[in-house]
Design a protein around this motif. Structure first.
Motif, PDB file in Angstrom:
ATOM      1  N   ASP A 102       0.810  -1.210   0.000  1.00 54.22           N
ATOM      2  CA  ASP A 102       0.000   0.000   0.000  1.00 54.22           C
ATOM      3  C   ASP A 102       0.850   1.269   0.000  1.00 54.22           C
ATOM      4  N   ASP A 103       2.115   1.159  -0.409  1.00 55.58           N
ATOM      5  CA  ASP A 103       3.053   2.288  -0.504  1.00 55.58           C
ATOM      6  C   ASP A 103       3.379   2.881   0.861  1.00 55.58           C
ATOM      7  N   SER A 104       3.308   2.057   1.897  1.00 54.97           N
ATOM      8  CA  SER A 104       3.692   2.527   3.224  1.00 54.97           C
ATOM      9  C   SER A 104       5.020   1.881   3.626  1.00 54.97           C
ATOM     10  N   VAL A 105       5.775   2.620   4.411  1.00 58.52           N
ATOM     11  CA  VAL A 105       7.064   2.143   4.904  1.00 58.52           C
ATOM     12  C   VAL A 105       6.979   2.084   6.426  1.00 58.52           C
ATOM     13  N   TRP A 106       7.380   0.929   6.977  1.00 57.68           N
ATOM     14  CA  TRP A 106       7.344   0.706   8.418  1.00 57.68           C
ATOM     15  C   TRP A 106       8.744   0.414   8.907  1.00 57.68           C
ATOM     16  N   LEU A 107       9.039   0.835  10.124  1.00 55.66           N
ATOM     17  CA  LEU A 107      10.326   0.578  10.757  1.00 55.66           C
ATOM     18  C   LEU A 107      10.119  -0.386  11.914  1.00 55.66           C
ATOM     19  N   ARG A 108      11.055  -1.297  12.087  1.00 55.18           N
ATOM     20  CA  ARG A 108      11.018  -2.232  13.213  1.00 55.18           C
ATOM     21  C   ARG A 108      12.380  -2.193  13.887  1.00 55.18           C
ATOM     22  N   CYS A 109      12.371  -1.921  15.183  1.00 56.45           N
ATOM     23  CA  CYS A 109      13.633  -1.853  15.915  1.00 56.45           C
ATOM     24  C   CYS A 109      14.038  -3.259  16.364  1.00 56.45           C
ATOM     25  N   ARG A 110      15.194  -3.364  16.973  1.00 55.19           N
ATOM     26  CA  ARG A 110      15.725  -4.643  17.432  1.00 55.19           C
ATOM     27  C   ARG A 110      14.828  -5.292  18.484  1.00 55.19           C
ATOM     28  N   ALA A 111      14.124  -4.454  19.268  1.00 59.19           N
ATOM     29  CA  ALA A 111      13.255  -4.964  20.327  1.00 59.19           C
ATOM     30  C   ALA A 111      11.900  -5.446  19.789  1.00 59.19           C
ATOM     31  N   GLY A 112      11.613  -5.202  18.511  1.00 61.04           N
ATOM     32  CA  GLY A 112      10.372  -5.679  17.918  1.00 61.04           C
ATOM     33  C   GLY A 112       9.267  -4.640  17.854  1.00 61.04           C
ATOM     34  N   HIS A 113       9.554  -3.403  18.207  1.00 59.26           N
ATOM     35  CA  HIS A 113       8.547  -2.342  18.108  1.00 59.26           C
ATOM     36  C   HIS A 113       8.451  -1.887  16.656  1.00 59.26           C
ATOM     37  N   GLU A 114       7.229  -1.731  16.177  1.00 62.77           N
ATOM     38  CA  GLU A 114       7.019  -1.315  14.795  1.00 62.77           C
ATOM     39  C   GLU A 114       6.305   0.027  14.762  1.00 62.77           C
ATOM     40  N   THR A 115       6.723   0.869  13.834  1.00 62.60           N
ATOM     41  CA  THR A 115       6.099   2.180  13.675  1.00 62.60           C
ATOM     42  C   THR A 115       6.069   2.551  12.203  1.00 62.60           C
ATOM     43  N   LYS A 116       4.997   3.196  11.790  1.00 67.16           N
ATOM     44  CA  LYS A 116       4.872   3.634  10.401  1.00 67.16           C
ATOM     45  C   LYS A 116       5.666   4.922  10.227  1.00 67.16           C
TER      46      LYS A 116
END
Length: 148
Positions: A102-116
């Motif tokens: 859907d043309d979105s980019v998400w980030l995931r840190c080493r701890a497993g937290h995800e944010t758009k």
């Protein structure tokens, strides 16, 4: 023991060569001059014009057989002059970056937290990622392959 590693290295180098050959071939092709094609590809505001160098068949959102792409980003992620941090834990490096259909980019840190990440899009992802070298049937397999 070393045969498997050599085979994987050889496959990775072949994928890189294929990607570089595709980019070289695309760079030699003339840009479209039809006003209808250019108007459809350019956003309405001139400040937001950002050229996506990949042809439509190779862009992530147009691929019907995948849910998205992921890549590893070990160094700090700097967007608009600011270093991005995880809102939950404050981590600022070792990201997994997801590009979804859907043309979105998400980030995931080493701890497993995800944010758009709203400041990034598929064009940014395509410019900063290399050729896809593996297909993973599950998210967990992809994360394990990327070291998370």
């Amino acid at each position: 023991m070393f045969r498997r590693r050599a085979r994987a290295d050889r496959a990775f180098r072949e994928a890189q060569r294929a990607g570089q050959a595709m980019l070289a071939m695309y760079a030699q092709q003339p840009r479209p001059t039809d006003p209808g094609l250019v108007a459809a590809a350019v956003p309405a505001t001139p400040d937001a014009v950002e050229f996506d160098f990949l042809p439509p068949d190779f862009r992530a959102p147009s691929r019907k057989d995948v849910e998205g792409f992921m890549m590893r980003w070990d160094s700090p992620l700097v967007i608009d002059g600011e270093v991005r941090q995880c809102p939950a834990c404050g981590a600022y490096r070792n990201w997994i970056i997801f590009n979804l259909r859907d043309d979105s980019v998400w980030l995931r840190c080493r701890a497993g937290h995800e944010t758009k990440e709203t400041a990034l899009d598929t064009a940014w992802y395509n410019r900063n990622s290399g050729p896809a070298d593996r297909w993973h049937p599950t998210l967990e397999d992809g994360l394990r392959y990327l070291g998370h």
